[in-house]
Scaffold this active site. Structure first.
Site, PDB file in Angstrom:
ATOM      1  N   GLN A  26       0.723  -1.267  -0.035  1.00  0.00           N
ATOM      2  CA  GLN A  26      -0.044  -0.041  -0.008  1.00  0.00           C
ATOM      3  C   GLN A  26       0.910   1.293   0.080  1.00  0.00           C
ATOM      4  OE1 GLN A  26      -2.699  -1.500   3.397  1.00  0.00           O
ATOM      5  NE2 GLN A  26      -4.242  -0.419   2.007  1.00  0.00           N
ATOM      6  N   ARG A  83       4.101   0.081  12.966  1.00  0.00           N
ATOM      7  CA  ARG A  83       3.834  -1.156  12.425  1.00  0.00           C
ATOM      8  C   ARG A  83       3.872  -1.063  10.997  1.00  0.00           C
ATOM      9  NH1 ARG A  83      -1.650  -4.041  11.266  1.00  0.00           N
ATOM     10  NH2 ARG A  83      -0.951  -6.143  10.407  1.00  0.00           N
ATOM     11  N   HIS A 129       1.483  -9.319   4.638  1.00  0.00           N
ATOM     12  CA  HIS A 129       0.331  -8.615   4.531  1.00  0.00           C
ATOM     13  C   HIS A 129      -0.169  -8.473   2.989  1.00  0.00           C
ATOM     14  CE1 HIS A 129      -1.936  -4.979   6.460  1.00  0.00           C
ATOM     15  NE2 HIS A 129      -2.580  -4.955   5.501  1.00  0.00           N
ATOM     16  N   ASN A 174      -1.414 -10.979   8.545  1.00  0.00           N
ATOM     17  CA  ASN A 174      -2.218  -9.700   8.711  1.00  0.00           C
ATOM     18  C   ASN A 174      -3.402 -10.370   8.330  1.00  0.00           C
ATOM     19  OD1 ASN A 174      -3.030  -6.834   9.199  1.00  0.00           O
ATOM     20  ND2 ASN A 174      -3.818  -7.446   7.057  1.00  0.00           N
ATOM     21  N   GLU A 175      -4.524 -10.579   9.155  1.00  0.00           N
ATOM     22  CA  GLU A 175      -6.074 -10.834   8.639  1.00  0.00           C
ATOM     23  C   GLU A 175      -6.294 -12.023   7.981  1.00  0.00           C
ATOM     24  OE1 GLU A 175      -7.526  -7.174   7.038  1.00  0.00           O
ATOM     25  OE2 GLU A 175      -7.790  -6.265   9.056  1.00  0.00           O
ATOM     26  N   ASN A 301      -7.477  -6.072  14.560  1.00  0.00           N
ATOM     27  CA  ASN A 301      -7.810  -4.982  13.609  1.00  0.00           C
ATOM     28  C   ASN A 301      -9.416  -4.907  13.736  1.00  0.00           C
ATOM     29  OD1 ASN A 301      -5.166  -5.141  12.954  1.00  0.00           O
ATOM     30  ND2 ASN A 301      -5.390  -5.663  10.819  1.00  0.00           N
ATOM     31  N   TYR A 303     -12.745  -2.146  13.028  1.00  0.00           N
ATOM     32  CA  TYR A 303     -13.201  -0.832  12.265  1.00  0.00           C
ATOM     33  C   TYR A 303     -14.890  -0.335  12.409  1.00  0.00           C
ATOM     34  CZ  TYR A 303      -8.787  -0.600   9.713  1.00  0.00           C
ATOM     35  OH  TYR A 303      -7.496  -0.513   9.324  1.00  0.00           O
ATOM     36  N   GLU A 375      -4.917  -2.066  14.282  1.00  0.00           N
ATOM     37  CA  GLU A 375      -5.336  -1.270  13.238  1.00  0.00           C
ATOM     38  C   GLU A 375      -6.759  -0.880  13.669  1.00  0.00           C
ATOM     39  OE1 GLU A 375      -5.958  -2.643   9.255  1.00  0.00           O
ATOM     40  OE2 GLU A 375      -3.985  -3.577   9.356  1.00  0.00           O
ATOM     41  N   TRP A 425      -4.611   3.228  11.858  1.00  0.00           N
ATOM     42  CA  TRP A 425      -4.519   2.990  10.618  1.00  0.00           C
ATOM     43  C   TRP A 425      -5.084   4.220   9.767  1.00  0.00           C
ATOM     44  CZ3 TRP A 425      -2.306  -0.715   7.633  1.00  0.00           C
ATOM     45  CH2 TRP A 425      -2.338  -0.675   6.208  1.00  0.00           C
ATOM     46  N   GLU A 432      -5.777   1.728  -1.345  1.00  0.00           N
ATOM     47  CA  GLU A 432      -6.695   1.175  -0.400  1.00  0.00           C
ATOM     48  C   GLU A 432      -7.232  -0.129  -1.239  1.00  0.00           C
ATOM     49  OE1 GLU A 432      -7.443   0.763   2.888  1.00  0.00           O
ATOM     50  OE2 GLU A 432      -9.239  -0.613   2.482  1.00  0.00           O
ATOM     51  N   TRP A 433      -6.257  -0.952  -1.695  1.00  0.00           N
ATOM     52  CA  TRP A 433      -6.583  -2.348  -2.298  1.00  0.00           C
ATOM     53  C   TRP A 433      -7.447  -1.991  -3.635  1.00  0.00           C
ATOM     54  CZ3 TRP A 433      -2.868  -5.132  -0.699  1.00  0.00           C
ATOM     55  CH2 TRP A 433      -2.301  -5.122   0.681  1.00  0.00           C
TER      56      TRP A 433
HETATM   57  C1  GBH Z   1      -7.581  -3.656   6.787  1.00  0.00           C
HETATM   58  O1  GBH Z   1      -8.504  -4.747   6.380  1.00  0.00           O
HETATM   59  C2  GBH Z   1      -6.481  -3.949   6.217  1.00  0.00           C
HETATM   60  O2  GBH Z   1      -5.453  -4.563   6.915  1.00  0.00           O
HETATM   61  C3  GBH Z   1      -5.668  -2.746   5.534  1.00  0.00           C
HETATM   62  O3  GBH Z   1      -4.719  -3.169   4.603  1.00  0.00           O
HETATM   63  C4  GBH Z   1      -6.597  -1.773   5.064  1.00  0.00           C
HETATM   64  O4  GBH Z   1      -6.281  -0.725   4.373  1.00  0.00           O
HETATM   65  C5  GBH Z   1      -7.450  -1.558   6.238  1.00  0.00           C
HETATM   66  O5  GBH Z   1      -8.128  -2.519   6.782  1.00  0.00           O
HETATM   67  C6  GBH Z   1      -8.808  -0.590   5.584  1.00  0.00           C
HETATM   68  O6  GBH Z   1      -9.681  -1.156   4.776  1.00  0.00           O
HETATM   69  O7  GBH Z   1     -15.096  -8.568   5.817  1.00  0.00           O
HETATM   70  O8  GBH Z   1     -16.021  -8.993   3.577  1.00  0.00           O
HETATM   71  O9  GBH Z   1     -17.049  -9.184   5.690  1.00  0.00           O
HETATM   72  C7  GBH Z   1      -9.840  -4.409   6.603  1.00  0.00           C
HETATM   73  C8  GBH Z   1     -10.563  -5.425   5.874  1.00  0.00           C
HETATM   74  C9  GBH Z   1     -12.325  -5.445   4.718  1.00  0.00           C
HETATM   75  C10 GBH Z   1     -12.490  -5.461   6.873  1.00  0.00           C
HETATM   76  C11 GBH Z   1     -13.992  -5.302   4.506  1.00  0.00           C
HETATM   77  C12 GBH Z   1     -14.118  -5.324   6.913  1.00  0.00           C
HETATM   78  C13 GBH Z   1     -16.061  -5.910   5.857  1.00  0.00           C
HETATM   79  C14 GBH Z   1     -16.581  -6.653   4.801  1.00  0.00           C
HETATM   80  N1  GBH Z   1     -11.940  -5.250   5.924  1.00  0.00           N
HETATM   81  N2  GBH Z   1     -14.447  -5.752   5.565  1.00  0.00           N
HETATM   82  S1  GBH Z   1     -16.136  -8.271   4.866  1.00  0.00           S
END
Ligand code: GBH
Length: 473
Positions: A26, A83, A129, A174-175, A301, A303, A375, A425, A432-433
């Site tokens: 990223q 990190r 990651h 990561n995740e 992590n 959100y 995060e 984060w 952002e992917w």
């Molecule tokens: C993080 O992922 C990443 O580690 C980071 O690289 C990224 O930039 C950051 O968050 C911000 O997005 O999981 O399909 O049910 C978070 C990944 C993806 C988690 C969407 C919550 C919700 C829908 N997120 N997800 S799902």
């Protein structure tokens, strides 16, 4: 100053680790500099329509060349921890255990680590990651093949031996849930829903555990800690139906428990056993011994929050997502919280405290494991279009941080959760992917039109002053 007297809800321990997080693909760019090999996200970016606006990570925030600037802003922000992740294909371009090491790639991370330590900032290194070397995907299908376990261990050993004299905090993966989801969304072109949905988690758990065993067997003299980073939002029933009450735990079992239960508790969740049957990963006794207790820290992590009405999923994602549909909209069209830029991001601070106490009760208390928020952060709708100087005035991001960190402080002071750190984060605006550069998470603006100059936003100064105040009493 950005910070004022509103923070009166509690204090944090003096040695609380406030910091920022990023990920290699990223921010780094330098995608073909000095011998870096391609990774699967470079390949996805080359597919028409995969990433918004045709964006890619060729330059990103240009941290491969501007890393001294990153250390400078971290210092100015008073960060105690940084990190970041290592790009696997930068240090082993073809990825495998018999493949060549790229010394220029090692030197990049070694220099970054030295500069951080010199600035008084602790490095926390994520080994993986998401940016799998393309060569490993092509060679054997990446995470769907058991071969990955030995390759991941060898890659991890390389990092311990070259950086571990100075790096004391390691995160293996990561995740893993999102790695699995990404595999199903095109990283693995021939993803098999029946099989891969279960065997990929098995390989990730074993790869993580093998790296941890290697660290504990051969690098304990380095005196660091190591763990895995899991992500989970809060899941909440909507309505009184029996199915609505069941659904959130069903989602947690496949999203979080499939990884956390084996790693912290030494068994799979019953619901996963029942759903997967003989497709569930099978571990030998020796493998279970390696898996159970393989994370020194619970890195979380988180959100946002999602509702469950009890409506069932019927498509091929149903096993991965625990069987139930999630929503952030009620039947009257009311959102669960104020919306940020990516679809999933709604501001629901109380959900943050709920997921923290859920993890506390199920994993931390029974195993005496500390928690680090690795995060948490916010992206403001249309922020990318504002330009200087308006982009620096990110008060909506401050609102998010104030509310979420307020809930974290309650979890520490009222719920007794052992929280050691909070990494926002993200440090930088970055790619952002799939959302490309349209969706920004940085507390530092990166001016991509003007040499990728770094400009600290208001939220960065707010975080600095907040944590200074909270940890000084
Ligand atoms: C993080 O992922 C990443 O580690 C980071 O690289 C990224 O930039 C950051 O968050 C911000 O997005 O999981 O399909 O049910 C978070 C990944 C993806 C988690 C969407 C919550 C919700 C829908 N997120 N997800 S799902």
């Amino acid at each position: 100053p950005a910070f004022n007297e509103e923070f009166t809800t509690g204090t944090l321990p003096k040695d609380f680790q406030y910091g920022f997080a990023t990920a290699a693909w990223q921010i780094e760019g330098g995608w073909d500099q000095d011998g870096r090999g391609p990774c699967v996200w470079d390949d996805l970016a080359a597919k028409p329509g995969y990433i918004a606006n045709g964006d890619n990570g060729h330059v990103a925030a240009n941290s491969y060349n501007l890393w001294r600037e990153d250390v400078r802003v971290l210092k100015e922000l008073g960060a105690k921890v940084y990190r970041f992740s290592v790009s696997w294909s930068r240090v082993i371009p073809k990825g495998g255990r018999a493949d060549e090491v790229n010394e220029a790639g090692i030197a990049y991370y070694s220099n970054l680590v030295d500069a951080l330590l010199e600035a008084g900032i602790e490095p926390c290194v994520t080994i993986f990651h998401w940016d799998l070397p393309s060569a490993l995907e092509a060679r054997y299908g990446g995470w769907s093949n058991r071969e990955i376990v030995a390759d991941f261990e060898a890659y991890s050993r390389l990092l311990f031996s070259r950086l571990g004299d100075r790096v004391k905090h390691w995160i293996t993966i990561n995740e893993p849930f999102i790695v699995l989801r990404n595999m199903s969304r095109g990283v693995k072109p021939d993803y098999d829903w029946e099989i891969d949905t279960w065997r990929i988690p098995g390989h990730m758990i074993l790869a993580h555990a093998a790296a941890v065993k290697a660290y504990r067997d051969d690098f304990t003299h380095q005196g660091g800690d190591i763990g895995i980073c899991l992500n989970c939002d809060w899941f909440e029933p909507l309505g009184d139906s029996a199915e609505a009450q069941l659904a959130p735990q069903a989602r947690r079992d496949t999203y979080l428990g499939l990884y956390a239960d084996p790693i912290y508790l030494g068994r799979f969740p019953q619901r996963c056993i029942d759903t997967a049957g003989d497709r569930l990963p099978q571990f030998t006794d020796d493998e279970w011994a390696m898996v159970k207790g393989s994370s020194d820290v619970f890195y979380l992590n988180s959100y946002s929050t999602h509702w469950f009405t009890g409506e069932k999923l019927t498509d091929e994602t149903k096993e991965m997502y625990g069987g139930y549909v999630s929503t952030q909209l009620d039947s009257e069209g009311k959102l669960i919280g104020e919306a940020g830029q990516p679809g999933f991001l709604k501001i629901v601070p109380w959900g943050f405290r709920n997921i923290i106490t859920y993890i506390h009760n199920r994993y931390l208390k029974p195993t005496s494991t500390p928690l680090v928020i690795s995060e948490n952060g916010f992206s403001i709708a249309k922020e990318a279009t504002l330009g200087l100087p308006r982009v620096l005035d990110d008060t909506k991001r401050i609102d998010y941080f104030r509310a979420y960190i307020g809930e974290l402080v309650k979890a520490v002071n009222e719920d007794g959760v052992d929280v050691r750190g909070y990494y926002a984060w993200s440090l930088l605006d970055n790619i952002e992917w799939m959302s490309g550069f349209e969706c920004l998470f940085g507390s530092v603006f990166v001016d991509r039109e003007n040499g990728h100059a770094r400009h600290i936003k208001k939220s960065g100064y707010w975080l600095k002053e907040y944590f200074e105040a909270a940890t000084s009493k």
